[in-house]
Design an enzyme around this catalytic site. Structure first.
Site, short mmCIF file in Angstrom:
data_model
loop_
_atom_site.label_atom_id
_atom_site.label_comp_id
_atom_site.label_asym_id
_atom_site.label_seq_id
_atom_site.Cartn_x
_atom_site.Cartn_y
_atom_site.Cartn_z
CG ASN A 16 75.70 57.69 14.51
OD1 ASN A 16 75.08 58.71 14.28
ND2 ASN A 16 76.35 57.49 15.65
CG ASP A 17 77.93 59.49 10.63
OD1 ASP A 17 77.59 60.13 11.64
OD2 ASP A 17 79.06 58.99 10.48
#
Length: 493
Positions: free
Chosen positions: A419-420
């Site tokens: 994700n990040d």
């Protein structure tokens, strides 16, 4: 003491020191082995042999006693450590690292306490005579040498901080306590400073000659509160860095204990752990474009879930979903595919399914590579270990700096739970809390398929702009099942 007895005593000490030298030489060689996947297992075994030699050398020290307690300690340690190491899941490896690291710090703090309690009885003046001549003497003033007191106090404070801080890190990773920052707001740093000053003041008083066990226990308690107070405000996004930092703390405290006990193997092993932990912490902080003081200050990384991203921010918009069949068609007609693994792959234990998918693609002449971000997952090397477990060729694993230029010629990037580390906001949105963090530039690919359970954010607690990119398709579901479905669809094409 007669001359033969004195000679035997000196020779015995020399033999012990030789064993220690052999032990820490093996430690260093073992660490070197961990630098590559083909030598990692051998490196672990070499270091284990070194530790066994160091333990034997310590037990050979003159005056060593309480063999029953020593045997009991070894038996208890083996009974807890061996099953834990054998049965732990790879997804829980960061928690185990945090827990075992904390045990090391706690052991150091307890050793320092025991040494303090015996200061009055174990230190004094001893002189060895041979034929009327003095051949050696130990002279202490006021009971304990100053350097021993300094190193013991340092080990007690840092070891206690490491023990309690590691327990909090374990709790956050295991989700026993919330992964979001827990702090007192603007007063948090003031509280931390007060606790640090109190611990240092107690330590200085003890070094100056105060032989108060209550003061020593108070110092340990204050250090324990400081360990909790420092780690609680740190969010889940920074936990990998925190674990590495606490590991360095444990190493330094162990080295200080080695100085106090005059144990060369403990000094060298502690310094190796401290130095490697410090280097790794700095590398990880650099990979996140954040300073270590900023990480310790806390307050970043919510680690919590939100109900949905639609309308949740300025970049929220239409999300295009896809099916396993459509994803299979895209992958089958691609020339270059990059798999981007993240914690979602680890949770689903999807590494073997990913390997099967890659094998099926390679049979069709597709070039498959894996993009590894330095802080993907919950500890350094997390993705490397998982993929190695699935027999993925190590030369297909590409680090961030090596793979980023390739994304522009990549037909499909398959993002699995990362994700990040793939969020374009790190490059395009100055107001984003992750702005400036080096990321895997998957948005440069011709198309992107993201396998994810839901639209919930990652550890940083912010939405991923990649998901709203027109060339991104979302395949919602468990990573292992989704990848297996794609592989099954490929087999039917």
């Amino acid at each position: 003491m007669s001359l033969p007895l004195a000679t035997s005593f000196v020779q015995g000490e020399n033999f012990i020191y030789v064993l220690y030298i052999v032990a820490f030489a093996l430690f260093i060689q073992g660490l070197r082995g961990l630098s590559g996947p083909t030598t990692a297992v051998r490196g672990n075994r070499i270091a284990a042999v070194g530790m066994a030699i160091a333990v034997v050398a310590t037990l050979l020290n003159p005056g060593e006693g309480n063999w029953g307690l020593i045997a009991l300690g070894i038996a208890l340690g083996a009974a807890v450590g061996v099953p834990a190491a054998r049965n732990v899941k790879m997804t829980a490896m960061p928690q185990m690292v945090a827990l075992f690291n904390g045990v090391g710090g706690g052991a150091v703090a307890l050793i320092s306490w025991v040494e303090f309690r015996h200061y009055g009885s174990t230190y004094g003046s001893h002189t060895i005579h041979v034929s009327g001549e003095t051949i050696g003497a130990t002279i202490t003033l006021g009971g304990v040498p100053t350097y021993v007191a300094i190193f013991s106090v340092f080990a007690a404070i840092v070891g206690s901080i490491s023990f309690w801080g590691s327990n909090i890190a374990f709790g956050k990773l295991q989700e026993v306590i919330p992964g979001r920052p827990i702090s007192l707001g603007s007063a948090q740093q003031v509280v931390n400073l007060v606790l640090l000053v109190l611990a240092l003041a107690a330590g200085i008083d003890l070094v100056a000659g105060a032989h108060s066990e209550a003061l020593f226990i108070g110092m340990l308690v204050v250090a324990a509160l400081l360990g909790n107070a420092v780690v609680l405000p740190i969010g889940g996004a920074d936990m990998p860095v925190v674990i590495s930092l606490l590991n360095a703390f444990t190493g330094l405290s162990a080295a200080a204990t080695g100085m106090a006990l005059n144990n060369p193997a403990l000094i060298v092993a502690g310094m190796i752990v401290g130095a490697s932990g410090t280097i790794l912490t700095n590398l990880m902080a650099t990979a996140m474009n954040r300073s270590i003081p900023a990480i310790v200050a806390g307050g970043f990384g919510g680690g919590g879930a939100v109900a949905g991203a639609a309308g949740a921010g300025e970049h929220a918009g239409t999300v295009r979903s896809t099916s396993a069949a459509d994803a299979a068609i895209q992958l089958a007609y691609a020339s270059h595919v990059v798999v981007v693994p993240g914690y979602g792959m680890a949770v689903a234990q999807a590494q073997h399914a990913v390997r099967e998918l890659a094998t099926e693609l390679e049979k069709r002449g597709v070039d498959v590579k894996y993009a590894i971000h330095p802080v993907a997952g919950r500890m350094p090397g997390h993705m490397n270990v998982l993929l190695a477990e699935a027999d993925v060729p190590y030369d297909q694993l590409k680090e961030m700096d090596e793979i980023n230029p390739d994304f522009q010629r990549t037909d499909v990037s398959l993002v699995i739970g990362a994700n990040d580390v793939t969020n374009p906001a790190a490059k395009s949105t100055p107001s984003s809390p992750i702005y400036g963090m080096p990321i895997l530039e998957v948005s440069d690919s011709h198309s992107v398929i993201v396998i994810k359970r839901s639209m919930n954010p990652g550890f940083a607690g912010i939405e991923n702009e990649l998901y709203f990119d027109p060339k991104t398709a979302m395949l919602f579901g468990d990573a292992k099942s989704a990848v297996a479905d794609i592989t099954a669809e490929l087999g039917q094409l």
